[in-house]
Design a protein around this motif. Structure first.
Motif, PDB file in Angstrom:
ATOM      1  N   GLY A 119       0.834  -1.190   0.000  1.00 45.41           N
ATOM      2  CA  GLY A 119       0.000   0.000   0.000  1.00 45.41           C
ATOM      3  C   GLY A 119       0.871   1.242   0.000  1.00 45.41           C
ATOM      4  O   GLY A 119       1.825   1.341   0.773  1.00 45.41           O
ATOM      5  N   ILE A 120       0.557   2.195  -0.877  1.00 45.69           N
ATOM      6  CA  ILE A 120       1.288   3.464  -0.975  1.00 45.69           C
ATOM      7  C   ILE A 120       0.291   4.592  -0.747  1.00 45.69           C
ATOM      8  O   ILE A 120      -0.698   4.715  -1.472  1.00 45.69           O
ATOM      9  CB  ILE A 120       1.952   3.624  -2.350  1.00 45.69           C
ATOM     10  N   ILE A 121       0.548   5.420   0.262  1.00 46.92           N
ATOM     11  CA  ILE A 121      -0.402   6.460   0.648  1.00 46.92           C
ATOM     12  C   ILE A 121       0.341   7.780   0.829  1.00 46.92           C
ATOM     13  O   ILE A 121       1.402   7.828   1.473  1.00 46.92           O
ATOM     14  CB  ILE A 121      -1.121   6.078   1.960  1.00 46.92           C
ATOM     15  N   TRP A 122      -0.208   8.851   0.260  1.00 52.16           N
ATOM     16  CA  TRP A 122       0.323  10.184   0.527  1.00 52.16           C
ATOM     17  C   TRP A 122      -0.109  10.608   1.927  1.00 52.16           C
ATOM     18  O   TRP A 122      -1.295  10.600   2.246  1.00 52.16           O
ATOM     19  CB  TRP A 122      -0.203  11.184  -0.502  1.00 52.16           C
ATOM     20  N   ALA A 123       0.846  10.947   2.766  1.00 49.93           N
ATOM     21  CA  ALA A 123       0.520  11.392   4.122  1.00 49.93           C
ATOM     22  C   ALA A 123      -0.220  12.725   4.077  1.00 49.93           C
ATOM     23  O   ALA A 123       0.013  13.565   3.209  1.00 49.93           O
ATOM     24  CB  ALA A 123       1.794  11.528   4.952  1.00 49.93           C
ATOM     25  N   PHE A 143      -1.941  -5.462   4.367  1.00 45.44           N
ATOM     26  CA  PHE A 143      -0.755  -5.902   3.643  1.00 45.44           C
ATOM     27  C   PHE A 143       0.402  -6.082   4.635  1.00 45.44           C
ATOM     28  O   PHE A 143       0.371  -5.529   5.738  1.00 45.44           O
ATOM     29  CB  PHE A 143      -0.357  -4.890   2.575  1.00 45.44           C
ATOM     30  N   SER A 144       1.428  -6.803   4.215  1.00 44.10           N
ATOM     31  CA  SER A 144       2.559  -6.978   5.134  1.00 44.10           C
ATOM     32  C   SER A 144       3.202  -5.634   5.443  1.00 44.10           C
ATOM     33  O   SER A 144       3.726  -5.439   6.546  1.00 44.10           O
ATOM     34  CB  SER A 144       3.590  -7.950   4.560  1.00 44.10           C
ATOM     35  N   GLU A 145       3.154  -4.695   4.483  1.00 40.42           N
ATOM     36  CA  GLU A 145       3.655  -3.345   4.753  1.00 40.42           C
ATOM     37  C   GLU A 145       2.892  -2.316   3.941  1.00 40.42           C
ATOM     38  O   GLU A 145       2.433  -2.595   2.822  1.00 40.42           O
ATOM     39  CB  GLU A 145       5.157  -3.241   4.446  1.00 40.42           C
ATOM     40  N   THR A 146       2.786  -1.126   4.524  1.00 42.58           N
ATOM     41  CA  THR A 146       2.218   0.049   3.864  1.00 42.58           C
ATOM     42  C   THR A 146       3.203   1.183   4.048  1.00 42.58           C
ATOM     43  O   THR A 146       3.760   1.364   5.136  1.00 42.58           O
ATOM     44  CB  THR A 146       0.860   0.422   4.473  1.00 42.58           C
ATOM     45  N   ILE A 147       3.442   1.954   2.989  1.00 41.19           N
ATOM     46  CA  ILE A 147       4.399   3.056   3.066  1.00 41.19           C
ATOM     47  C   ILE A 147       3.661   4.379   2.879  1.00 41.19           C
ATOM     48  O   ILE A 147       2.796   4.508   2.010  1.00 41.19           O
ATOM     49  CB  ILE A 147       5.539   2.882   2.043  1.00 41.19           C
ATOM     50  N   PHE A 148       3.990   5.348   3.721  1.00 39.47           N
ATOM     51  CA  PHE A 148       3.366   6.665   3.708  1.00 39.47           C
ATOM     52  C   PHE A 148       4.390   7.682   3.218  1.00 39.47           C
ATOM     53  O   PHE A 148       5.486   7.792   3.784  1.00 39.47           O
ATOM     54  CB  PHE A 148       2.875   7.048   5.097  1.00 39.47           C
ATOM     55  N   ILE A 149       4.043   8.435   2.185  1.00 42.00           N
ATOM     56  CA  ILE A 149       4.929   9.442   1.622  1.00 42.00           C
ATOM     57  C   ILE A 149       4.733  10.748   2.374  1.00 42.00           C
ATOM     58  O   ILE A 149       3.659  11.352   2.333  1.00 42.00           O
ATOM     59  CB  ILE A 149       4.649   9.660   0.129  1.00 42.00           C
ATOM     60  N   ASP A 150       5.794  11.206   3.037  1.00 42.30           N
ATOM     61  CA  ASP A 150       5.719  12.464   3.784  1.00 42.30           C
ATOM     62  C   ASP A 150       6.052  13.664   2.908  1.00 42.30           C
ATOM     63  O   ASP A 150       5.463  14.736   3.070  1.00 42.30           O
ATOM     64  CB  ASP A 150       6.671  12.424   4.985  1.00 42.30           C
ATOM     65  N   GLY A 190       9.137  -0.910  -4.058  1.00 46.94           N
ATOM     66  CA  GLY A 190       7.836  -0.643  -4.653  1.00 46.94           C
ATOM     67  C   GLY A 190       7.546   0.833  -4.810  1.00 46.94           C
ATOM     68  O   GLY A 190       7.003   1.262  -5.843  1.00 46.94           O
ATOM     69  N   LEU A 191       7.903   1.630  -3.803  1.00 51.35           N
ATOM     70  CA  LEU A 191       7.676   3.070  -3.894  1.00 51.35           C
ATOM     71  C   LEU A 191       8.516   3.676  -5.011  1.00 51.35           C
ATOM     72  O   LEU A 191       8.015   4.488  -5.804  1.00 51.35           O
ATOM     73  CB  LEU A 191       8.012   3.740  -2.561  1.00 51.35           C
ATOM     74  N   ALA A 192       9.788   3.286  -5.084  1.00 49.64           N
ATOM     75  CA  ALA A 192      10.657   3.826  -6.128  1.00 49.64           C
ATOM     76  C   ALA A 192      10.125   3.485  -7.518  1.00 49.64           C
ATOM     77  O   ALA A 192      10.086   4.339  -8.416  1.00 49.64           O
ATOM     78  CB  ALA A 192      12.075   3.293  -5.957  1.00 49.64           C
TER      79      ALA A 192
END
Length: 226
Positions: free
Chosen positions: A23-27, A44-51, A78-80
């Motif tokens: 999961g990719i989410i804009w903070a 999901f095993s991981e979610t990344i938040f874009i600061d 994944g984010l890259a």
């Protein structure tokens, strides 16, 4: 209030199958201080938040369903990949552990990290890929476990699975941080098939002080949380 997450599968094979969902989410003001609950809801095993995104540099934080991680492989790869596809070719991802360098090699995206940034996994070598396949995830009630066997030692091909109940993860489909730990331990390039068929590639760098991990990432889809 609804929340839209971008979702990609990281470390897919050459047919874009398998891979670990991210999961990719804009903070934003609506996500801050709620990251842990959002990650648990996504499941999901991981979610990344874009600061923040500033030119070729992006700052982000990573959460499993149970806790925040200072670094992890599949979220940064994944984010890259997602940002590159969207027209933001970042070369650096800043996470709490430090600055992660990004390299793109055709369809594969790699990140470079220090092994000590990664969680400590119990690395257990088994005799054969069939032995790895036969492991029951419910045999692990705690800890972080990476079980592996040589599929072809001469070619550096590995079969692996990962279980991390302490992270709220029964079994992870593809684990960049564990691949980094194993690569640092073995001191050689690896091609790792993990889970149902995800594929990770690793390379020791700077005399083994750092390890590069990467692979292919799927096109994005979206998921709405209510």
């Amino acid at each position: 209030m609804s929340l839209l997450a971008n979702v990609v599968d990281v470390f897919v094979d050459d047919r874009d199958a398998h891979g670990n969902p991210l999961g990719i989410i804009w903070a934003s003001t609506s996500t801050r201080r709620h990251e842990q609950q959002i990650a648990a809801d996504l499941g999901f095993s991981e979610t990344i938040f874009i600061d923040a995104l500033d030119g070729a540099s992006v700052s982000a934080r990573i959460f499993t369903p149970a806790l925040e991680l200072p670094f992890a492989g599949h979220p940064t790869v994944g984010l890259a990949a997602w940002l590159h596809r969207g027209g933001d070719p970042v070369t650096e991802i800043n996470v709490p552990a430090g600055s992660v360098r990004v390299r793109v090699d055709g369809p594969r995206v790699f990140v470079n990290a220090l092994p000590e940034w990664c969680p400590v996994f119990e690395l257990t070598r088994l005799d054969s890929p069939a032995d790895v396949d036969a492991v029951d995830p419910d045999a692990f009630a705690e800890g972080q476990h990476y079980l592996w066997a040589w599929a072809d030692e001469g070619a550096g091909r590995v079969r692996a699975r990962m279980f991390a109940p302490d992270f709220g993860i029964r079994e992870d489909e593809a684990t960049g941080a564990a691949a980094i730990r194993l690569t640092a331990e073995l001191g050689r390039d690896l091609e790792i098939r993990q889970g149902a068929g995800s594929v990770l590639y690793t390379h020791p760098r700077y005399l083994g002080q750092q390890v590069e991990v990467g692979g292919r990432t799927s096109e994005a889809r979206t998921r709405e949380l209510i």
